[in-house]
Design a protein around this motif. Structure first.
Motif, PDB file in Angstrom:
ATOM      1  N   ALA A 134       5.092 -11.311   3.589  1.00  0.00           N
ATOM      2  CA  ALA A 134       4.196 -10.578   4.487  1.00  0.00           C
ATOM      3  C   ALA A 134       4.995  -9.550   5.273  1.00  0.00           C
ATOM      4  O   ALA A 134       6.004  -9.862   5.880  1.00  0.00           O
ATOM      5  CB  ALA A 134       3.518 -11.547   5.459  1.00  0.00           C
ATOM      6  N   VAL A 155       4.709  -5.349   7.317  1.00  0.00           N
ATOM      7  CA  VAL A 155       3.875  -4.239   7.752  1.00  0.00           C
ATOM      8  C   VAL A 155       4.675  -2.964   7.583  1.00  0.00           C
ATOM      9  O   VAL A 155       5.891  -2.971   7.552  1.00  0.00           O
ATOM     10  CB  VAL A 155       3.455  -4.404   9.231  1.00  0.00           C
ATOM     11  CG1 VAL A 155       2.537  -5.581   9.390  1.00  0.00           C
ATOM     12  CG2 VAL A 155       4.686  -4.570  10.125  1.00  0.00           C
ATOM     13  N   ASN A 163       9.324  -0.898   4.957  1.00  0.00           N
ATOM     14  CA  ASN A 163       8.716  -2.212   5.147  1.00  0.00           C
ATOM     15  C   ASN A 163       9.627  -3.052   6.014  1.00  0.00           C
ATOM     16  O   ASN A 163      10.777  -3.282   5.688  1.00  0.00           O
ATOM     17  CB  ASN A 163       8.534  -2.919   3.793  1.00  0.00           C
ATOM     18  CG  ASN A 163       7.315  -2.409   3.077  1.00  0.00           C
ATOM     19  OD1 ASN A 163       6.295  -2.160   3.707  1.00  0.00           O
ATOM     20  ND2 ASN A 163       7.406  -2.237   1.778  1.00  0.00           N
ATOM     21  N   GLU A 178       7.084  -8.429  10.618  1.00  0.00           N
ATOM     22  CA  GLU A 178       6.156  -8.257  11.726  1.00  0.00           C
ATOM     23  C   GLU A 178       6.797  -8.334  13.100  1.00  0.00           C
ATOM     24  O   GLU A 178       6.402  -7.606  13.994  1.00  0.00           O
ATOM     25  CB  GLU A 178       5.040  -9.297  11.621  1.00  0.00           C
ATOM     26  CG  GLU A 178       4.096  -9.024  10.477  1.00  0.00           C
ATOM     27  CD  GLU A 178       2.998 -10.052  10.403  1.00  0.00           C
ATOM     28  OE1 GLU A 178       2.986 -10.944  11.270  1.00  0.00           O
ATOM     29  OE2 GLU A 178       2.164  -9.961   9.507  1.00  0.00           O
ATOM     30  N   LYS A 228      -8.849  -8.466   4.738  1.00  0.00           N
ATOM     31  CA  LYS A 228      -7.602  -8.064   4.089  1.00  0.00           C
ATOM     32  C   LYS A 228      -7.642  -6.620   3.581  1.00  0.00           C
ATOM     33  O   LYS A 228      -6.645  -5.893   3.723  1.00  0.00           O
ATOM     34  CB  LYS A 228      -7.271  -9.027   2.959  1.00  0.00           C
ATOM     35  CG  LYS A 228      -6.799 -10.388   3.443  1.00  0.00           C
ATOM     36  CD  LYS A 228      -6.371 -11.284   2.292  1.00  0.00           C
ATOM     37  CE  LYS A 228      -5.868 -12.624   2.804  1.00  0.00           C
ATOM     38  NZ  LYS A 228      -5.447 -13.513   1.685  1.00  0.00           N
ATOM     39  N   PRO A 229      -8.744  -6.168   2.962  1.00  0.00           N
ATOM     40  CA  PRO A 229      -8.767  -4.765   2.516  1.00  0.00           C
ATOM     41  C   PRO A 229      -8.589  -3.771   3.662  1.00  0.00           C
ATOM     42  O   PRO A 229      -7.935  -2.740   3.505  1.00  0.00           O
ATOM     43  CB  PRO A 229     -10.160  -4.634   1.886  1.00  0.00           C
ATOM     44  CG  PRO A 229     -10.543  -6.012   1.483  1.00  0.00           C
ATOM     45  CD  PRO A 229      -9.972  -6.897   2.538  1.00  0.00           C
ATOM     46  N   LYS A 257      -6.944  -4.385   6.502  1.00  0.00           N
ATOM     47  CA  LYS A 257      -5.537  -4.463   6.898  1.00  0.00           C
ATOM     48  C   LYS A 257      -4.676  -3.583   6.002  1.00  0.00           C
ATOM     49  O   LYS A 257      -3.767  -2.888   6.459  1.00  0.00           O
ATOM     50  CB  LYS A 257      -5.050  -5.912   6.825  1.00  0.00           C
ATOM     51  CG  LYS A 257      -5.513  -6.809   7.950  1.00  0.00           C
ATOM     52  CD  LYS A 257      -4.878  -8.186   7.817  1.00  0.00           C
ATOM     53  CE  LYS A 257      -5.317  -9.108   8.938  1.00  0.00           C
ATOM     54  NZ  LYS A 257      -4.688 -10.457   8.815  1.00  0.00           N
ATOM     55  N   LYS A 258      -4.971  -3.624   4.722  1.00  0.00           N
ATOM     56  CA  LYS A 258      -4.198  -2.819   3.767  1.00  0.00           C
ATOM     57  C   LYS A 258      -4.382  -1.333   4.029  1.00  0.00           C
ATOM     58  O   LYS A 258      -3.429  -0.556   3.950  1.00  0.00           O
ATOM     59  CB  LYS A 258      -4.627  -3.163   2.336  1.00  0.00           C
ATOM     60  CG  LYS A 258      -3.777  -2.515   1.263  1.00  0.00           C
ATOM     61  CD  LYS A 258      -4.178  -2.993  -0.119  1.00  0.00           C
ATOM     62  CE  LYS A 258      -3.310  -2.353  -1.194  1.00  0.00           C
ATOM     63  NZ  LYS A 258      -3.696  -2.814  -2.556  1.00  0.00           N
ATOM     64  N   GLU A 259      -5.600  -0.931   4.357  1.00  0.00           N
ATOM     65  CA  GLU A 259      -5.870   0.476   4.651  1.00  0.00           C
ATOM     66  C   GLU A 259      -5.126   0.940   5.899  1.00  0.00           C
ATOM     67  O   GLU A 259      -4.734   2.102   6.004  1.00  0.00           O
ATOM     68  CB  GLU A 259      -7.361   0.695   4.846  1.00  0.00           C
ATOM     69  CG  GLU A 259      -8.186   0.705   3.571  1.00  0.00           C
ATOM     70  CD  GLU A 259      -9.619   1.132   3.844  1.00  0.00           C
ATOM     71  OE1 GLU A 259      -9.846   2.293   4.217  1.00  0.00           O
ATOM     72  OE2 GLU A 259     -10.527   0.273   3.699  1.00  0.00           O
ATOM     73  N   LYS A 312      -2.184   0.159   6.869  1.00  0.00           N
ATOM     74  CA  LYS A 312      -0.760   0.374   6.562  1.00  0.00           C
ATOM     75  C   LYS A 312       0.149  -0.005   7.734  1.00  0.00           C
ATOM     76  O   LYS A 312       1.155   0.649   8.010  1.00  0.00           O
ATOM     77  CB  LYS A 312      -0.510   1.824   6.158  1.00  0.00           C
ATOM     78  CG  LYS A 312      -1.208   2.224   4.874  1.00  0.00           C
ATOM     79  CD  LYS A 312      -0.783   3.610   4.407  1.00  0.00           C
ATOM     80  CE  LYS A 312      -1.302   4.692   5.300  1.00  0.00           C
ATOM     81  NZ  LYS A 312      -1.017   6.049   4.746  1.00  0.00           N
TER      82      LYS A 312
END
Length: 370
Positions: free
Chosen positions: A66, A68, A74, A77, A229-230, A232-234, A236
């Motif tokens: 995991a 961010v 990358n 967190e 989750k989608p 969160k992915k957007e 970035k």
């Protein structure tokens, strides 16, 4: 089954803005003044603690996938957690005999260099390089100086320091259901890969961006534990935060690299009338601001070097000494205009100029839109 009534929200809009901008921000490095050693030491301790904590957390999470996005890197967190504490530390220092914002930034750069030498590890480099090296717009300075970022005239206070005008694009749904998470998109367009702005040391660097959203009372940032989750992915890894405890309906983000976050996704939770009888169904008005690059004025009122400098009087250019341009008026009086580091002077000795005629090129490539 009957559906709950929906909240009406303004349609997708394109928001241009003139003479606005925010750089409670135009931050960079400038000579530090006397009397700031104690504050600098406190920042150094905070920086070392943050860097050490990141290194420890990275060791313990090598097997964790995991992560961010921070800038183009990358990182785990906890790094954002430590950066938040550094920013908070600066806010506290600013109120108790702390150095000025530009002096504080110089301390930050010292912390960055020291952390790289002391740790020489990927985690320290990621934390300090991505989060601080090009940090040129601090929403925290707006938060310190203005209890409410929207003035009675409707202007967002970012415009007080960011004087150039650029457009932003905002996309949001026309209607949403109560107690529902939805997204807004704030696009701050610019050619981030090509455009370079002057940093406070005179060198050229990339533009960071920031954004602010002023929502009706009851609307707030969506809780992390409810984010799909989608979505969160957007995002970035983009971190939004409430403007203050008094105004949870106002949220800010940045500074973040413009090349990565040209489109900023904001997750919002609509209010629930079942838990708050003050919430009424109907239309809601939202205000947005977005900025790219450094501003032209510091919070203290002094100019940044992201400005075009003008002739102080009408006359003849009699001398150019580094960044100081002397103008001899028809009466024989000598007026000197001092340009700041990084300025590109376009006049020569002997040139005739009129008052307020440009002496340098305009280095600004950013702007604020509302």
């Amino acid at each position: 089954m009957a559906l709950a009534p929906a909240f009406a929200v303004g349609p997708s809009v394109t928001a241009p803005r003139a003479a606005l901008q925010m750089e409670k921000a135009a931050r960079g490095q400038m000579p530090s003044g006397h009397g700031s050693a104690g504050a600098g030491a406190a920042l150094a301790v905070a920086g070392l603690a943050a860097a050490a904590g990141v290194r420890k957390s990275m060791r313990g999470r090598r097997s964790t996938k995991a992560s961010v996005m921070v800038g183009n890197t990358n990182v785990a967190e906890p790094e954002s957690y430590y950066r938040d504490h550094l920013v908070a530390c600066r806010a506290q220092l600013n109120g108790v005999d702390a150095p000025t914002p530009e002096e504080t930034d110089k301390h930050m750069e010292g912390i960055q260099a020291f952390a790289k030498q002391a740790l020489a590890g990927a985690s320290a480099a990621m934390l300090f390089t991505s989060s601080m090296e090009a940090a040129v717009a601090y929403p925290i300075f707006a938060q310190q100086n203005y209890a409410n970022p929207r003035e009675y005239t409707g202007k967002i206070v970012c415009a007080n320091c960011h004087l150039a005008s650029k457009t932003i694009d905002v996309k949001l749904p026309q209607a949403v259901l109560p107690d529902t998470i939805f997204k807004m998109e704030i696009e701050v367009p610019a050619k981030y890969a090509k455009r370079r702005q002057p940093l406070a040391d005179g060198s050229k660097g990339p533009m960071n961006i920031g954004a602010i959203a002023v929502m009706p009372e009851g609307w707030k940032l969506a809780p992390k534990d409810r984010l799909p989750k989608p979505l969160k992915k957007e995002m970035k890894g983009l971190a939004w935060a409430p403007y203050s405890k008094e105004y949870p309906n106002i949220v800010v983000a940045g500074p973040v690299p413009g090349e990565t976050y040209e489109k900023m996704v904001l997750p919002v939770l609509s209010p629930d009338p079942n838990t708050d009888d003050k919430i009424l169904f109907g239309k809601g008005i939202f205000y947005f601001g977005g900025n790219r690059g450094r501003g032209q004025v510091y919070p203290e009122g002094n100019q940044s070097n992201n400005n075009q400098f003008m002739a102080a009087a009408t006359g003849t250019i009699s001398a150019i000494d580094g960044l100081k341009v002397s103008i001899t008026t028809p009466s024989g009086e000598v007026k000197t205009q001092e340009c700041l580091v990084g300025a590109d002077i376009v006049v020569q000795v002997g040139d005739e100029v009129t008052k307020d005629e440009p002496l340098t090129t305009n280095p600004n490539v950013g702007g604020f839109g509302q």
